[in-house]
Design an enzyme around this catalytic site. Structure first.
Site, PDB file in Angstrom:
ATOM      1  CB  CYS A  73      -0.967   0.105   1.364  1.00  0.00           C
ATOM      2  SG  CYS A  73      -1.799  -1.612   1.528  1.00  0.00           S
ATOM      3  CB  CYS A  76       0.158   3.201  -4.541  1.00  0.00           C
ATOM      4  SG  CYS A  76       0.388   2.077  -5.742  1.00  0.00           S
ATOM      5  CB  CYS A 111      -6.174  -0.944  -3.166  1.00  0.00           C
ATOM      6  SG  CYS A 111      -6.708   0.772  -3.533  1.00  0.00           S
ATOM      7  CB  CYS A 174     -32.599   0.958  12.190  1.00  0.00           C
ATOM      8  SG  CYS A 174     -32.387  -0.077  10.898  1.00  0.00           S
ATOM      9  CB  CYS A 177     -34.011   1.003  18.248  1.00  0.00           C
ATOM     10  SG  CYS A 177     -34.995  -0.533  19.045  1.00  0.00           S
ATOM     11  NE  ARG A 215     -24.854  -3.479  16.883  1.00  0.00           N
ATOM     12  CZ  ARG A 215     -25.128  -3.850  18.152  1.00  0.00           C
ATOM     13  NH1 ARG A 215     -24.194  -4.003  19.164  1.00  0.00           N
ATOM     14  NH2 ARG A 215     -26.358  -4.497  18.359  1.00  0.00           N
ATOM     15  CB  CYS A 219     -29.204  -4.324  15.154  1.00  0.00           C
ATOM     16  SG  CYS A 219     -28.365  -3.073  16.280  1.00  0.00           S
TER      17      CYS A 219
END
Lengths: 258, 167
Positions: A73, A76, A111, A174, A177, A215, A219
């Protein structure tokens, strides 16, 4: 009846979505603010924050030559502390290659495929989490800034619709809540506003670093709803909407949560 | 408010229904057959005013089993949102009214409708419909084709809530 309820009723016939009342910008709070003093201290102190172990791994991966191209990485992008500053704060971002927004993990894999000529890292793999945490760390404290342009808008709108759509056997959205009931207790847990400011983050319950998609899967599981496959466009659209919803809030990566 | 819910449109609830209908007649028949099968599992009930006066099973529920269902976080899930007279339960929700005194506030019929499908009384409610399968979207495979609680379990919960008479 909350004002949103009337809207829910009007659109329920179509099985469609309702726009719940969004949280006023000034009232937004990170999940950090609901944590106990000790957990906050753990996040604040790099020597105590377990997420920093992944950040260190990420730094090593950043400098490691990979793939048929044998490029790192760093070959570049140079020093990530300069080149990656602010990057995580504007992801998901539109990818012209894909014709849609991609999240940071997907960008890293683009990439890998195109520049390093290597295979994509699996979602939730240690390496991908480490690279995402390392790149994310370079934006810590910087305000989230999502492009709200014509190309991105339809995906943002799709994310908002997913956020307000009732789903699963428990028929919850969602928004019910995280917009309507944040600060209340769901059994023992305070419902946070659901901001994506800290990901990937170390969750004490996971005993590991995890992505935002992990995560969201938690839910959805709680709602008894079908979860999407890793990297699904639905997750990215939701992520985009969550980032836009948290615009201006500082990045905390790698955060800690209970 | 009685019977004002739109009629079930289960097969199109996930948004793919329309496509299925367009594709082939066989699919239409299959999806109707599917509907019939799912509907069969729910016992019919009659809403009178804001209540379901008759037991779903024809029998009275069991108070002790009802209490166990209410406090069980995988079965009743009630304490995710509600609090109540359960001194041994540490983590109780604050999203919904306290359950103490519900038996004094509501008749058994009123309690039954509130558990079967609270959205009939408040379309915007977050209280899940415990005995409804139509109009739900993207239900996880493990929970498809079944209500949150069975008719027997609902009767147990109703019987238990009816005993909560002290404010």
């Amino acid at each position: 009846m909350k004002p949103a309820a009337a809207v829910v009723f009007a659109t329920a016939v179509l099985g469609a979505t309702a726009i719940a009342a969004e949280i006023p910008l000034a009232d937004r709070k990170s999940g950090y603010e609901y944590m106990g003093r000790e957990t906050r201290a753990m996040q604040d102190d790099d020597t105590a924050n377990p997420g920093m172990l992944w950040v260190l791994d990420g730094e090593a991966l950043w400098n490691r030559k990979e793939g048929a191209a044998a490029k790192s990485c760093a070959d570049c992008h140079g020093d990530a502390r300069a080149s990656m500053k602010g990057v995580a704060a504007r992801y998901p971002a539109f990818s012209t290659e894909r014709g849609r927004p991609v999240n940071l993990e997907q960008r890293i894999n683009i990439c890998r495929a195109e520049q390093q000529q290597s295979t994509p890292l699996p979602f939730e793999s240690k390496e991908l989490l480490a690279l995402a945490a390392y790149v994310g760390r370079q934006s810590r404290g910087m305000p989230i800034e999502i492009a709200d342009d014509e190309r991105t808008k339809p995906f943002l709108q799709a994310g908002r619709e997913l956020f307000t759509q009732r789903q699963g056997q428990l028929n919850l959205s969602c928004a019910q809540c995280h917009d309507d009931n944040w600060g209340q207790k769901l059994a023992g847990a305070v419902i946070p506003q659901g901001h994506p400011t800290g990901y990937p983050l170390y969750r004490l319950e996971w005993q590991a670093l995890g992505s935002l998609q992990r995560r969201l899967r938690n839910c959805l599981f709680g709602m008894r709803a079908v979860s999407y496959p890793s990297g699904a466009p639905e997750y990215v659209d939701l992520e985009l909407y969550l980032m836009w919803r948290a615009r201006g809030m500082p990045i905390e990566t790698p955060a800690v949560r209970p | 408010m009685t019977g004002s819910r739109p009629s079930p449109t289960k097969s199109s609830a996930d948004g793919c229904g329309a496509l299925v209908y367009a594709v082939a007649l066989a699919a239409v028949i299959a999806s109707f057959a599917d509907d019939a099968r799912t509907q069969e599992q729910l016992r019919p009930y009659t809403v009178v005013g804001d209540a379901i006066p008759q037991s779903l099973t024809g029998a009275k529920g069991d108070v002790e089993r009802g209490r166990n269902i209410v406090v069980n976080r995988q079965v009743g899930l009630c304490l995710l949102c509600h609090s109540g007279p359960f001194p041994e339960e540490k983590f109780q929700g604050t999203l919904a009214p306290d359950l103490k005194g519900t038996g004094a506030r509501w008749s058994e019929g009123q309690l039954r409708l509130r558990i079967v499908d609270a959205s009939r009384l408040n379309p915007g409610t977050i209280m899940p419909p415990y005995y409804r399968m139509d109009g739900l979207t993207r239900v996880a495979p493990a929970f498809q084709g079944k209500p949150v609680l069975t008719a027997e379990q609902i009767e147990d919960v109703v019987a238990y809530l009816a005993t909560l008479r002290n404010e």
